[in-house]
Design a protein around this motif. Structure first.
Motif, short mmCIF file in Angstrom:
data_model
loop_
_atom_site.label_atom_id
_atom_site.label_comp_id
_atom_site.label_asym_id
_atom_site.label_seq_id
_atom_site.Cartn_x
_atom_site.Cartn_y
_atom_site.Cartn_z
N CYS A 433 -10.73 7.62 -8.56
CA CYS A 433 -10.16 6.32 -8.91
C CYS A 433 -10.94 5.17 -8.28
O CYS A 433 -11.05 4.09 -8.87
CB CYS A 433 -8.69 6.26 -8.50
N ALA A 434 -11.49 5.39 -7.10
CA ALA A 434 -12.33 4.36 -6.49
C ALA A 434 -13.58 4.12 -7.33
O ALA A 434 -14.00 2.97 -7.54
CB ALA A 434 -12.71 4.77 -5.07
N VAL A 435 -14.18 5.20 -7.84
CA VAL A 435 -15.35 5.07 -8.72
C VAL A 435 -14.96 4.31 -9.99
O VAL A 435 -15.70 3.44 -10.47
CB VAL A 435 -15.93 6.45 -9.05
N ALA A 436 -13.79 4.64 -10.55
CA ALA A 436 -13.32 3.94 -11.74
C ALA A 436 -13.13 2.45 -11.46
O ALA A 436 -13.48 1.59 -12.28
CB ALA A 436 -12.02 4.56 -12.25
N GLY A 437 -12.57 2.14 -10.30
CA GLY A 437 -12.38 0.74 -9.94
C GLY A 437 -13.70 0.00 -9.80
O GLY A 437 -13.83 -1.15 -10.24
N LEU A 438 -14.69 0.66 -9.22
CA LEU A 438 -16.01 0.03 -9.11
C LEU A 438 -16.62 -0.19 -10.49
O LEU A 438 -17.22 -1.25 -10.75
CB LEU A 438 -16.92 0.93 -8.27
N ALA A 439 -16.48 0.78 -11.38
CA ALA A 439 -17.04 0.64 -12.72
C ALA A 439 -16.41 -0.54 -13.46
O ALA A 439 -17.10 -1.33 -14.11
CB ALA A 439 -16.83 1.93 -13.51
N VAL A 440 -15.09 -0.66 -13.34
CA VAL A 440 -14.39 -1.77 -14.00
C VAL A 440 -14.83 -3.10 -13.40
O VAL A 440 -15.06 -4.09 -14.11
CB VAL A 440 -12.87 -1.58 -13.87
N THR A 441 -14.96 -3.13 -12.08
CA THR A 441 -15.33 -4.38 -11.40
C THR A 441 -16.68 -4.91 -11.87
O THR A 441 -16.84 -6.10 -12.16
CB THR A 441 -15.37 -4.15 -9.88
N PHE A 442 -17.66 -4.04 -11.98
CA PHE A 442 -19.01 -4.48 -12.33
C PHE A 442 -19.22 -4.58 -13.84
O PHE A 442 -20.09 -5.34 -14.29
CB PHE A 442 -20.04 -3.57 -11.70
N ALA A 443 -18.42 -3.82 -14.60
CA ALA A 443 -18.59 -3.90 -16.06
C ALA A 443 -17.82 -5.05 -16.66
O ALA A 443 -18.30 -5.73 -17.57
CB ALA A 443 -18.15 -2.58 -16.71
N ARG A 444 -16.59 -5.26 -16.18
CA ARG A 444 -15.73 -6.30 -16.72
C ARG A 444 -15.02 -7.01 -15.58
O ARG A 444 -13.84 -6.77 -15.33
CB ARG A 444 -14.70 -5.70 -17.68
N PRO A 445 -15.69 -7.89 -14.84
CA PRO A 445 -15.04 -8.58 -13.71
C PRO A 445 -13.79 -9.33 -14.14
O PRO A 445 -12.91 -9.56 -13.31
CB PRO A 445 -16.12 -9.54 -13.22
N SER A 446 -13.66 -9.68 -15.38
CA SER A 446 -12.49 -10.44 -15.83
C SER A 446 -11.21 -9.64 -15.72
O SER A 446 -10.11 -10.19 -15.69
CB SER A 446 -12.67 -10.89 -17.27
#
Length: 448
Positions: A433-446
């Protein structure tokens, strides 16, 4: 070791390594931690029978303070005397203290870094799933009949819909158990309706019919000795703080405030949070409200009791108040976190080491166990309410009037599927889930 073999005796050294491991893997809040201990100690290692485990748990549930840490202390004490309890209870806390001190420093120095924010974003819904899963596990073990289910449901409605204080719920549940045990004893037998559990797990080192160890027999002299040692420890540390920093010093005020928090609050970390928020944020201004919320997220994502959020409060307060001066901010924060942890957990050790012998004398007496069984059922309802409370803050970060965070919802649903369907472990789940959170943060900061 087959299910019919009695486990070999366990030395204090062997127990030390288990309690140390538990301190690093005890994620998921009190329900999750209790579930981990049940799996390891009752089902897998068979150090204690389920009936004795639940009896100890019932006692810890009614005490102020972290019930999972107190349960570890109780089992450690029952197996290896006072030092066994101290080792078990301390190792349940110390890994979390060290981790939180390090994370608090990272938060204050690098809190705005996207990597840190992304990890937080992914882990929050995972923790929501962990708490819901843990509530399910403890509920399926503790609620053995419709009456206990009814008590749990009533407790949930009382705290969710009417905001009834947790101590009042405990009192009413205890009265129900007291009178119900007289008129319908079969409803409130500890472990009632789960007679197959013992056969499934096999004999335990501390079994249902194992005589109470000599050190666990009640003695007035022992009770007085434990109380006096506890008071001496509290008074000695407080005297040092007063002599060094005065009555109004930050560390002195922290010691006194968190002593009250440890003694006057029931219901676990979430129940104590309003009290801590009022004192730490509004009265003493050791940290801001936003920092308090971030501290709760840190506490949720680290092993150990959720009440360890107080270590974050202490660290930030010691840092911002510069208790050791502007040149020693980290040292001041670490010292404050240590002081806060000491005063928060000292009463927990005293409750177990002083009260344990009294509790052991009642494990076969329905007069005492029936109220505790009813209280355990009520606490299941309270845990469910707390799980939903946390889910609300994760899925609607700006409240119901704001947007629904569907990305967090997807992560939470995936985490629940992983837990319920695939029995994924806590650490792999948090990492994914931490990896998923990082992916979301950098892919779609909005999304954030």
């Amino acid at each position: 070791m087959t299910p019919t073999d009695k486990p070999a005796a366990v030395s204090l050294a062997q127990a030390f390594w288990f309690w140390l491991k538990l301190g690093f893997i005890s994620f998921g809040g009190p329900a999750g931690q209790i579930a981990i201990m049940h799996t390891e100690l009752v089902e897998r290692r068979r150090w204690i029978s389920e009936k004795r485990f639940l009896h100890a748990l019932n006692y810890c549930m009614v005490l102020p303070g972290p019930e999972a840490q107190q349960l570890a202390t109780y089992i450690g004490w029952l197996m290896h005397r006072s030092w066994g309890g101290i080792v078990a209870g301390a190792l349940f806390v110390l890994p979390s203290l060290f981790i939180l001190v390090a994370l608090s420093w990272v938060y204050l120095v690098y809190g705005d870094v996207p990597v840190v924010a992304g990890i937080f974003y992914g882990i929050k819904p995972a923790v929501t799933a962990l708490v819901l899963h843990a509530a399910h596990r403890i509920g399926t073990r503790a609620l053995k009949n419709n009456w206990l289910w009814g008590i749990a449901a009533a407790a949930f409605v009382a705290i969710f819909a009417f905001d009834v204080p947790f101590p009042a719920i405990v009192l009413v549940a205890g009265l129900i158990g007291h009178f119900g045990g007289q008129h319908a004893p079969q409803v409130f037998i500890v472990g009632g309706g789960h007679g197959s559990a013992h056969k499934a797990y096999g004999p335990a080192l501390i079994d249902d019919d194992t005589p109470t160890p000599h050190h666990a027999l009640f003695s007035r002299a022992h009770l007085v000795q434990v109380v006096l040692v506890g008071l001496a420890l509290w008074g000695g540390v407080m005297a040092v703080l007063v002599s060094q920093y005065g009555l109004g010093g930050t560390l002195t005020q922290m010691g006194w405030f968190f002593t009250k928090a440890a003694l006057l609050t029931f219901g676990g970390a979430y129940a104590v949070l309003p009290y801590v928020y009022q004192g730490a944020v509004e009265q003493h201004q050791w940290l801001s409200g936003a920092q308090m919320i971030d501290g709760l997220a840190l506490g949720e994502t680290t092993p150990g009791p959720l009440i360890m959020v107080v270590a974050f409060v202490g660290f930030v307060g010691g840092w911002l108040k510069q208790v050791f001066g502007p040149e020693a901010l980290f040292l001041g924060g670490a010292a404050a976190a240590t002081v806060v942890t000491f005063f928060t957990f000292l009463p927990s050790f005293l409750f177990i080491l002083a009260g344990g012998p009294l509790v052991e004398s009642t494990h076969g007496n329905l007069k005492f166990t029936a109220p505790l069984t009813a209280i355990t059922a009520a606490v299941v309802g309270v845990i469910l309410n707390l799980a939903l409370f946390f889910a609300y803050h994760v899925l609607w970060p700006q409240g119901f009037g704001g947007r629904f965070d569907w990305v967090s919802a997807l992560i939470a649903v995936a985490a629940m599927v992983a837990l319920f369907r695939f029995k994924l472990g806590v650490l792999p789940l948090l990492a994914a889930c931490a990896v998923a959170g990082l992916a979301v943060t950098f892919a779609r900061p909005s999304f954030l």
